[in-house]
Scaffold this motif. Sequence first.
Motif, PDB file in Angstrom:
ATOM      1  N   SER A   7       0.837  -1.200   0.000  1.00 39.04           N
ATOM      2  CA  SER A   7       0.000   0.000   0.000  1.00 39.04           C
ATOM      3  C   SER A   7       0.875   1.255   0.000  1.00 39.04           C
ATOM      4  CB  SER A   7      -0.954  -0.008   1.186  1.00 39.04           C
ATOM      5  OG  SER A   7      -0.254  -0.122   2.403  1.00 39.04           O
ATOM      6  N   ILE A  10       2.051   1.905  -3.506  1.00 39.50           N
ATOM      7  CA  ILE A  10       0.932   2.417  -4.299  1.00 39.50           C
ATOM      8  C   ILE A  10       0.696   3.887  -3.982  1.00 39.50           C
ATOM      9  CG2 ILE A  10      -1.570   2.263  -4.687  1.00 39.50           C
ATOM     10  CD1 ILE A  10      -1.254  -0.812  -4.214  1.00 39.50           C
ATOM     11  N   SER A  32      -9.068  -0.025 -14.851  1.00 37.43           N
ATOM     12  CA  SER A  32      -9.776   0.588 -13.722  1.00 37.43           C
ATOM     13  C   SER A  32     -10.295  -0.454 -12.735  1.00 37.43           C
ATOM     14  CB  SER A  32     -10.930   1.449 -14.220  1.00 37.43           C
ATOM     15  OG  SER A  32     -10.428   2.548 -14.934  1.00 37.43           O
ATOM     16  N   LYS A  33     -10.794  -1.572 -13.258  1.00 37.76           N
ATOM     17  CA  LYS A  33     -11.284  -2.632 -12.373  1.00 37.76           C
ATOM     18  C   LYS A  33     -10.138  -3.256 -11.574  1.00 37.76           C
ATOM     19  CE  LYS A  33     -15.481  -3.815 -14.799  1.00 37.76           C
ATOM     20  NZ  LYS A  33     -16.429  -4.871 -15.062  1.00 37.76           N
ATOM     21  N   ALA A  35      -7.412  -1.709 -10.661  1.00 41.51           N
ATOM     22  CA  ALA A  35      -7.065  -0.718  -9.635  1.00 41.51           C
ATOM     23  C   ALA A  35      -8.038  -0.799  -8.466  1.00 41.51           C
ATOM     24  CB  ALA A  35      -7.059   0.688 -10.237  1.00 41.51           C
ATOM     25  N   SER A  36      -9.309  -0.957  -8.761  1.00 41.19           N
ATOM     26  CA  SER A  36     -10.325  -1.077  -7.718  1.00 41.19           C
ATOM     27  C   SER A  36     -10.098  -2.332  -6.876  1.00 41.19           C
ATOM     28  CB  SER A  36     -11.709  -1.098  -8.355  1.00 41.19           C
ATOM     29  OG  SER A  36     -12.703  -1.234  -7.376  1.00 41.19           O
ATOM     30  N   ASP A  37      -9.800  -3.447  -7.525  1.00 40.94           N
ATOM     31  CA  ASP A  37      -9.517  -4.686  -6.799  1.00 40.94           C
ATOM     32  C   ASP A  37      -8.282  -4.534  -5.914  1.00 40.94           C
ATOM     33  OD1 ASP A  37     -11.680  -5.882  -8.017  1.00 40.94           O
ATOM     34  OD2 ASP A  37     -10.495  -7.105  -9.398  1.00 40.94           O
ATOM     35  N   MET A  38      -7.260  -3.885  -6.447  1.00 37.05           N
ATOM     36  CA  MET A  38      -6.053  -3.663  -5.652  1.00 37.05           C
ATOM     37  C   MET A  38      -6.349  -2.763  -4.459  1.00 37.05           C
ATOM     38  SD  MET A  38      -3.144  -3.366  -8.619  1.00 37.05           S
ATOM     39  CE  MET A  38      -1.777  -3.168  -7.476  1.00 37.05           C
ATOM     40  N   GLY A  39      -7.223  -1.784  -4.656  1.00 34.86           N
ATOM     41  CA  GLY A  39      -7.628  -0.917  -3.560  1.00 34.86           C
ATOM     42  C   GLY A  39      -8.318  -1.693  -2.452  1.00 34.86           C
ATOM     43  N   GLU A  45      -5.586   2.536  -4.036  1.00 34.75           N
ATOM     44  CA  GLU A  45      -5.689   2.219  -5.461  1.00 34.75           C
ATOM     45  C   GLU A  45      -4.534   2.860  -6.215  1.00 34.75           C
ATOM     46  OE1 GLU A  45      -9.316   2.928  -7.586  1.00 34.75           O
ATOM     47  OE2 GLU A  45     -10.542   2.091  -5.972  1.00 34.75           O
TER      48      GLU A  45
END
Length: 122
Positions: A7, A10, A32-33, A35-39, A45
């Motif tokens: 984190s 990131i 984008s998806k 990035a959202s999953d990583m967030g 994100e």
Amino acid sequence: MDLKLSSKAIRDGKIVILYDETALSGVKKIASKLASDMGAVFGAEPQVTSIEKLSKSQASKIELPILIGTVGYGSNTLSKLEKAKLLDLGDIVGKREVYRHQVIQSIPAGVILPNATTALVI
């Protein structure tokens, strides 16, 4: 092959999801998806942007780019990696609904980013 995600990296802009400006809309949506999953996993994100929109200062901070592209559909990045003999896409060229992910160690400075780097290519 080490691939260290955190984190802090990131938040510090060291891990960024990149695509070519000419990428298909589906590539941008998947970026984008991801990035959202990583967030959801890391609590932060990564930035998602086209390589062409990166400023020099942003590009110089990146230590682990996550490169997303489509073979044969405007992905200059994948072509550059293949031309530099860092990536072989021969087994997926011309196929539909297939993907590959690969960590490339030691991409020389100037091939994709100003600094030498390791990259995750999807």
